[in-house]
Design a protein around this motif. Structure first.
Motif, PDB file in Angstrom:
ATOM      1  N   GLU A 131      17.921-105.998 -23.257  1.00  0.00           N
ATOM      2  CA  GLU A 131      17.874-105.974 -22.154  1.00  0.00           C
ATOM      3  C   GLU A 131      19.558-105.788 -22.479  1.00  0.00           C
ATOM      4  O   GLU A 131      20.728-106.585 -21.600  1.00  0.00           O
ATOM      5  CB  GLU A 131      17.490-107.516 -21.820  1.00  0.00           C
ATOM      6  CG  GLU A 131      16.325-107.519 -22.361  1.00  0.00           C
ATOM      7  CD  GLU A 131      15.143-106.427 -20.439  1.00  0.00           C
ATOM      8  OE1 GLU A 131      16.248-106.500 -19.645  1.00  0.00           O
ATOM      9  OE2 GLU A 131      13.996-106.672 -21.176  1.00  0.00           O
ATOM     10  N   TYR A 179      21.162 -99.472 -15.375  1.00  0.00           N
ATOM     11  CA  TYR A 179      19.716-100.821 -15.301  1.00  0.00           C
ATOM     12  C   TYR A 179      19.343-100.314 -13.878  1.00  0.00           C
ATOM     13  O   TYR A 179      18.355-100.557 -13.581  1.00  0.00           O
ATOM     14  CB  TYR A 179      19.543-101.728 -16.006  1.00  0.00           C
ATOM     15  CG  TYR A 179      20.591-102.708 -15.064  1.00  0.00           C
ATOM     16  CD1 TYR A 179      22.205-102.870 -15.373  1.00  0.00           C
ATOM     17  CD2 TYR A 179      20.616-103.732 -13.922  1.00  0.00           C
ATOM     18  CE1 TYR A 179      23.082-103.840 -14.917  1.00  0.00           C
ATOM     19  CE2 TYR A 179      21.036-104.305 -13.395  1.00  0.00           C
ATOM     20  CZ  TYR A 179      22.667-104.331 -13.915  1.00  0.00           C
ATOM     21  OH  TYR A 179      23.610-105.508 -12.988  1.00  0.00           O
ATOM     22  N   ALA A 203      14.762-105.147 -15.283  1.00  0.00           N
ATOM     23  CA  ALA A 203      14.946-105.559 -16.745  1.00  0.00           C
ATOM     24  C   ALA A 203      14.917-104.140 -17.618  1.00  0.00           C
ATOM     25  O   ALA A 203      14.225-103.255 -17.036  1.00  0.00           O
ATOM     26  CB  ALA A 203      14.020-106.150 -16.334  1.00  0.00           C
ATOM     27  N   GLY A 204      15.185-104.612 -18.302  1.00  0.00           N
ATOM     28  CA  GLY A 204      14.821-102.995 -20.125  1.00  0.00           C
ATOM     29  C   GLY A 204      13.824-102.748 -19.880  1.00  0.00           C
ATOM     30  O   GLY A 204      13.047-102.118 -19.724  1.00  0.00           O
TER      31      GLY A 204
END
Ligand SMILES: *Cc1c(COP(=O)(O)O)cnc(C)c1O
Length: 464
Positions: free
Chosen positions: A73, A294, A298-299
């Motif tokens: 993240e 991104y 979200a990651g």
């Protein structure tokens, strides 16, 4: 290895179950009226089999869930972005990979960056959000499907193709006004029909001749590869991944809603070769979506997608996926229910104009049919007809070319017994068809009105 036996099974077993809830017809009649006869306004818990969309509604694999646990993240330069970028680049071979939170964000960023008022964007058939984002720039979204694409009952292998002669005319007659050409694979609004590689290559060479970039709206690129493998002999021995690369080799860029063949619940991307356009698109992205590594995700979403793109290209999965749609289509065809032929990649499209010939376009036959499927069986589909497409940019009404109810299958969610139940409900509704009333608006917003419009049945009740 493909099984020597003829029964095609779901190529997965179920690890986590999601209960679905039965309601009575009386309950559904009240719920539907309270929702203004708009299935989009129903609560999902009141729907038994939800075929509103295949977008973001699929089940993820254990490999995707495992990937999510290693989501990085970090705001900038996260590992997860590089895994996502590597997967998209491996499949598309496009240079700049820009993540977005879903498909329409990629569309808005691309179009608001490269279009100006008066421009024209041709496509085999624009999806609703694609059309709306082009029109929001003051440009014209021009649909150029092949003629057989507009005849629901006709069986042809590649009804999603773009009309190359019409495209050539458009390019020749509008020099400087066509900043890009798009092709939607598969053609969602035209029945989920595939586009052949021959057609993509034809469009690519026309675009090159006129110096105009070709973009794919590639939401269902993997499903499209399966049809090419089955129907274009030259590709019978190639893997879906090889065919996907051949498709993207025709393109200078792509927009994708990864909620479809990304096999995830959210995500999308814009991919393109032009350095100049990519730089401007990234500025636009930072303004509204987020930093370019991104893009509003979200990651862990990027991780799920990096795995999902390849799972969508798995042969066992694609065989089961395309067959489960065809299975319902066969059952309906055998029982004389009019559907778009042949069945496409992600949905069965019922031809409401043919099923309900007593309802004029201004009483929205496909909308009425979608409401009746819910009332009778708790099934939710979506109208692709004059509610979705009837309102013109100048505010006038024009009936849509087709009045369809799309029953879109979420990926890896429902089993064969669900499909059997669905078949029974549709045949029951077909038996009531002469008793189905049309609908009229009680509230009609100007833009993307199908999402929030409200209706009442013309005769007071939906089924009399
Ligand atoms: C779903 C879809 C889009 C829009 O994507 P979202 O993720 O819903 O914003 C665009 N084009 C086609 C063909 C689609 O099916």
């Amino acid at each position: 290895m493909h099984s020597p036996f003829k029964t095609i099974i779901e190529p997965f077993r179920i690890k986590s179950v999601e209960p679905i809830r039965f309601t009575t017809r009386e309950e559904r009649a009240l719920l539907l009226a309270a929702a203004g006869y708009n299935p989009f306004l129903l609560r999902a818990e009141h729907v038994l089999i939800d075929l509103l969309t295949d977008s973001g509604t699929g089940a993820m694999s254990k490999h995707q869930w495992a990937g999510m646990m290693r989501g990085d993240e970090s705001y900038a330069g996260a590992d997860s972005f590089y895994r996502f970028e590597a997967a998209v680049r491996d499949i598309t071979r496009l240079k700049h990979i820009i993540p977005t939170h879903q498909g329409r964000a990629a569309e808005r960023i691309l179009f608001s960056t490269v279009l100006k008022p008066g421009d024209i964007v041709p496509n085999n058939t624009h999806f609703d959000t694609t059309r709306a984002n082009i029109e929001a720039c003051g440009a014209t979204a021009l649909d150029l499907p092949v003629p057989e694409g507009r005849q629901p009952a006709l069986r042809a292998p590649f009804k999603g193709n773009i009309d190359l002669a019409a495209l050539e005319r458009c390019l020749a007659e509008n020099p400087g006004r066509v900043p890009l050409v798009m092709i939607t694979v598969t053609n969602n609004s035209g029945g989920g029909q595939p586009v052949s590689l021959a057609n993509l290559r034809g469009a690519c060479s026309l675009c090159q001749k006129h110096g105009v970039p070709l973009f794919l709206d590639c939401c269902r690129f993997a499903e499209n590869t399966w049809f090419i493998k089955q129907r274009e002999p030259e590709f019978a021995d190639q893997t879906p991944l090889e065919i996907a690369r051949a498709m993207f080799a025709c393109a200078d860029g792509a927009t994708m809603s990864a909620k479809k063949d990304g096999m995830a619940n959210i995500g999308g991307f814009l991919a393109l070769n032009s350095d100049a356009w990519a730089e401007r698109c990234k500025h636009n992205l930072i303004l509204t979506e987020g930093f370019p590594t991104y893009g509003g995700l979200a990651g862990y979403d990027l991780e799920a997608l990096a795995v999902g793109f390849y799972e969508a290209l798995d042969e066992d999965y694609l065989r089961y996926r395309i067959r489960s749609i065809e299975y319902l289509g066969d059952l309906l065809t055998k029982n004389s229910v009019p559907i778009v032929q042949p069945t496409g990649g992600h949905a069965v499209y019922i031809d409401a104009k043919a099923m309900l010939p007593h309802l004029p376009a201004n009483e929205f036959p496909a909308w009425a049919l979608s409401c009746t499927l819910y009332l009778e069986g708790g099934v939710r589909g979506v109208e692709i007809g004059s509610v979705m497409f009837g309102r013109q940019p100048d505010g006038t009404e024009k009936p849509a070319a087709m009045e369809l109810v799309r029953l879109a299958f979420p990926r890896r969610v429902y089993t064969q017994s669900h499909v059997d139940y669905l078949g029974e409900i549709i045949l029951h509704v077909n038996g009531l068809r002469d008793r189905i009333h049309g609908l009229r608006f009680t509230h009609a917003p100007d833009v993307l009105r199908h999402f929030s419009a409200r209706f009442e049945p013309v005769g007071g009740t939906l089924v009399h």
